[in-house]
Each structure stands twice: as structure tokens, then as C-alpha cells.
Design a protein around this motif. Structure first.
Motif, PDB file in Angstrom:
ATOM      1  N   ILE A   1      -2.433   2.818  -1.298  1.00 40.18           N
ATOM      2  CA  ILE A   1      -2.922   1.914  -0.234  1.00 40.18           C
ATOM      3  C   ILE A   1      -3.968   2.651   0.609  1.00 40.18           C
ATOM      4  O   ILE A   1      -3.656   3.673   1.235  1.00 40.18           O
ATOM      5  CB  ILE A   1      -1.757   1.436   0.669  1.00 40.18           C
ATOM      6  CG1 ILE A   1      -0.701   0.714  -0.174  1.00 40.18           C
ATOM      7  CG2 ILE A   1      -2.271   0.527   1.786  1.00 40.18           C
ATOM      8  CD1 ILE A   1       0.566   0.344   0.575  1.00 40.18           C
TER       9      ILE A   1
ATOM     10  N   LEU B   1      -1.685  -3.329  -3.860  1.00 43.06           N
ATOM     11  CA  LEU B   1      -1.750  -2.165  -2.956  1.00 43.06           C
ATOM     12  C   LEU B   1      -3.182  -1.691  -2.668  1.00 43.06           C
ATOM     13  O   LEU B   1      -3.547  -1.539  -1.498  1.00 43.06           O
ATOM     14  CB  LEU B   1      -0.881  -1.017  -3.487  1.00 43.06           C
ATOM     15  CG  LEU B   1       0.608  -1.341  -3.694  1.00 43.06           C
ATOM     16  CD1 LEU B   1       1.376  -0.092  -4.137  1.00 43.06           C
ATOM     17  CD2 LEU B   1       1.236  -1.932  -2.446  1.00 43.06           C
TER      18      LEU B   1
ATOM     19  N   MET C   1       3.169   4.703  -3.160  1.00 42.89           N
ATOM     20  CA  MET C   1       2.536   3.593  -2.416  1.00 42.89           C
ATOM     21  C   MET C   1       1.532   4.149  -1.409  1.00 42.89           C
ATOM     22  O   MET C   1       0.471   3.577  -1.195  1.00 42.89           O
ATOM     23  CB  MET C   1       3.605   2.762  -1.693  1.00 42.89           C
ATOM     24  CG  MET C   1       4.510   2.003  -2.638  1.00 42.89           C
ATOM     25  SD  MET C   1       5.500   0.734  -1.798  1.00 42.89           S
ATOM     26  CE  MET C   1       6.586   1.734  -0.796  1.00 42.89           C
TER      27      MET C   1
ATOM     28  N   THR D   1       2.280  -4.175  -7.327  1.00 46.49           N
ATOM     29  CA  THR D   1       1.456  -2.956  -7.441  1.00 46.49           C
ATOM     30  C   THR D   1      -0.047  -3.259  -7.381  1.00 46.49           C
ATOM     31  O   THR D   1      -0.775  -2.542  -6.681  1.00 46.49           O
ATOM     32  CB  THR D   1       1.813  -2.188  -8.737  1.00 46.49           C
ATOM     33  OG1 THR D   1       3.222  -2.116  -8.830  1.00 46.49           O
ATOM     34  CG2 THR D   1       1.248  -0.788  -8.727  1.00 46.49           C
TER      35      THR D   1
ATOM     36  N   ILE E   1       4.131   3.470   5.829  1.00 46.32           N
ATOM     37  CA  ILE E   1       5.238   3.530   4.876  1.00 46.32           C
ATOM     38  C   ILE E   1       6.303   4.438   5.472  1.00 46.32           C
ATOM     39  O   ILE E   1       5.987   5.539   5.939  1.00 46.32           O
ATOM     40  CB  ILE E   1       4.731   4.054   3.522  1.00 46.32           C
ATOM     41  CG1 ILE E   1       3.740   3.021   2.962  1.00 46.32           C
ATOM     42  CG2 ILE E   1       5.866   4.275   2.536  1.00 46.32           C
ATOM     43  CD1 ILE E   1       2.828   3.584   1.936  1.00 46.32           C
TER      44      ILE E   1
ATOM     45  N   ARG F   1       9.726  -0.731  -2.470  1.00 44.61           N
ATOM     46  CA  ARG F   1       8.861  -0.401  -3.595  1.00 44.61           C
ATOM     47  C   ARG F   1       7.987  -1.615  -3.892  1.00 44.61           C
ATOM     48  O   ARG F   1       8.317  -2.745  -3.520  1.00 44.61           O
ATOM     49  CB  ARG F   1       9.683  -0.016  -4.820  1.00 44.61           C
ATOM     50  CG  ARG F   1      10.565  -1.142  -5.350  1.00 44.61           C
ATOM     51  CD  ARG F   1      11.610  -0.635  -6.345  1.00 44.61           C
ATOM     52  NE  ARG F   1      10.977   0.116  -7.393  1.00 44.61           N
ATOM     53  CZ  ARG F   1      11.554   1.161  -8.021  1.00 44.61           C
ATOM     54  NH1 ARG F   1      12.781   1.522  -7.725  1.00 44.61           N
ATOM     55  NH2 ARG F   1      10.911   1.791  -8.971  1.00 44.61           N
ATOM     56  N   ALA F   2       6.880  -1.373  -4.631  1.00 47.13           N
ATOM     57  CA  ALA F   2       5.951  -2.474  -4.908  1.00 47.13           C
ATOM     58  C   ALA F   2       6.172  -3.082  -6.294  1.00 47.13           C
ATOM     59  O   ALA F   2       5.873  -4.262  -6.503  1.00 47.13           O
ATOM     60  CB  ALA F   2       4.508  -1.977  -4.801  1.00 47.13           C
TER      61      ALA F   2
END
Ligand code: MLT
Length: 263
Positions: free
Chosen positions: A228, A198, A224, A195, A207, A118-119
Motif C-alpha cells: 500500500i 492494495l 500489506m 490484494t 496497519i 489480511r487482504a
């Protein structure tokens, strides 16, 4: 197996194959050994490198670290062994480090693979749970961490008929010292929120997520994927949080396809 002296640590890493370097960063509280199926299979496609972060596996150290300093260690190691620029792939904690690498060393990055990760940073509730886990590892050691974590790492029922999955996770976890696990919990708790990075990512990004991941479930991966630009998403069937060891054939296929398009 090679080691590289850097920043006060002899870093252990596996290094196989030739061509574009693909660096595999392990999750918490594991080691490079979690990537053994990828090392064996992908070395015919590219140069595959799997280090142990400081303190983990065979990279002995009792010094504290942060997610950013782990990324700097990885960059220093890759520079020393002539493996830049590279594709960086990281699972969970390794994904946090991969994002920190992208932030700090964008010029040396050719592609990014975010696996079961996760970001964003820890929520207040997650921070509280880190503090409890720090207490647990101080009082009861790595075995208690293995007992608590293994059922959540694998998809429900994933180890039925495959007891070696849980056994190998336990071996990796119990091979780490309580001190390193404590340092890692602090680093994870205090990690930056990636976050905002991204939408600014300029490299090809893949991903990967297990359809049964209980720790970083598919909706996090989908978030995500949307954030992105141009990112690809591979949902791995029949896997939990440990896709590379639970479903290596699907994961290797996704990695091979991704890397072959970068060259
Ligand atoms: C991991 O697999 O690396 C951990 O689940 C990361 C975390 O606890 O945030």
C-alpha cells in the motif's frame, strides 16, 4: 443507545464525540463491544462510531450476508447518521469489510486502518476448515466456537492475571446466534481477494498488528505495508489477534496519531 433502521435491520451502533468520524468494525464472531476501550478514550479526539454488523450483537437479523453487503450496510448506516466521509478501521473480519468499503465507496473514505487482518481470500485449506467449523456451530452452537477460538485470539499467556479478557470474548461470542456465525463463516469463506486493491489505495492507511498474532501474523501485515503506497505500520507489543482489547493504550495511541494527521 441508538439504532438505525436500514435494509430490513435495526442496526445498533455506539456514537460518541465530535469531528472526523472514525468507524470501528468488529471481528468474527464478536460485536461492537470489542472496541469499548477505544470508544471511551478516542471520543475526545474525534467522532467514534462502532456498529454491530447485521445479525451480530444487538443488530438482530437471521438473513445471510456477504463481506460486500456488510460494507454496503455500514455505508448506508453512516449516510443515514451523517457520518460520511469517514476513516474506517476494521479488525480481521472488520478489516475485510473495511477493504470492501474502500473498493465500493472510495469517495467517502478519508483513511483506512487495517487491524490484525489480511487482504487475500481463503486458501483451499482455509475453505475446508470453514466448512468443518460450519458443521461444528450447527451441531454444538456458539459455545463450541468460543472454546475453539479464544485460545487463538489472545497472545499466549495474555490472559494470565487478566481472566476478564477471555471472559469478555466468550460473552461476545456466545451472545451471537449459531445462524449468524454460520452466515459469517460462509461470507468469510467466499470473500473476494482484496490484494489487487492494495497498490491502488489513495487514502492514508495504517496497519496495526499484534507481535504475537497467531491468526494474521506480523509477516502478513508487513506484506500489506509494502503493497500500500505510503502506508504506516504499528506493531503492538505483547498482543495477539485482539490488539484493541489486549493492549488498548498502544492501539489508542496509534489511532489517535493517525487520525490527528488526517484532519
Ligand atoms: C476474525 O478475527 O475476524 C477472524 O479471525 C477472521 C477469519 O476467520 O478470517
Amino acid at each position: 443507545m441508538p439504532t438505525q433502521a436500514l435494509n430490513g435491520v435495526d442496526f445498533f451502533y455506539e456514537d460518541r464525540g465530535k469531528g472526523l468520524p472514525l468507524v470501528l468494525l468488529h471481528g468474527f464472531p464478536l460485536s461492537h463491544a470489542m472496541w469499548s476501550a477505544q470508544m471511551a478514550d478516542l471520543a475526545s479526539t474525534c467522532r467514534v462510531i462502532a456498529p454491530d454488523f447485521r445479525g451480530f450483537g444487538k443488530s438482530q437479523s437471521d438473513q445471510p450476508f456477504t463481506v460486500d453487503s456488510l460494507a454496503a450496510d455500514v455505508h448506508g448506516l453512516l449516510k443515514a447518521i451523517g457520518a460520511l466521509p469517514c476513516v474506517v478501521a476494521g479488525l480481521s473480519m472488520g478489516g475485510y469489510v473495511a477493504l470492501a468499503f474502500a473498493r465500493q465507496f472510495a469517495n467517502d473514505l478519508k483513511g483506512l486502518v487495517l487491524v490484525d487482518t489480511r487482504a487475500d481470500g481463503d486458501s483451499p485449506q482455509a475453505k475446508e476448515s470453514r466448512t468443518k467449523t460450519i458443521d461444528l456451530v450447527r451441531k454444538q452452537g456458539p459455545k463450541a466456537i468460543a472454546d475453539a477460538m479464544i485460545p487463538r485470539l489472545l497472545a499466549p499467556g495474555a490472559d494470565e492475571g487478566r481472566p476478564e479478557l477471555a471472559r469478555s470474548l466468550r460473552r461476545m461470542i456466545e451472545d451471537n446466534s449459531a445462524k449468524t456465525i454460520e452466515h459469517a463463516l460462509i461470507a468469510l469463506r467466499d470473500r473476494p481477494d482484496s490484494t489487487p486493491l492494495l497498490p491502488t489505495l489513495k487514502v492514508p492507511t495504517l496497519i496495526v498488528v499484534g507481535d504475537g498474532d497467531q491468526i494474521t501474523p506480523p509477516d502478513i501485515a508487513e506484506g500489506m505495508h509494502k503493497a500500500i503506497p505510503g502506508a504506516k505500520l504499528a506493531v503492538i507489543r505483547g498482543a495477539g489477534h485482539m490488539t484493541p482489547i489486549e493492549q488498548p493504550i498502544q492501539v489508542n495511541q496509534a489511532l489517535r496519531l493517525f487520525v490527528s494527521k488526517i484532519r
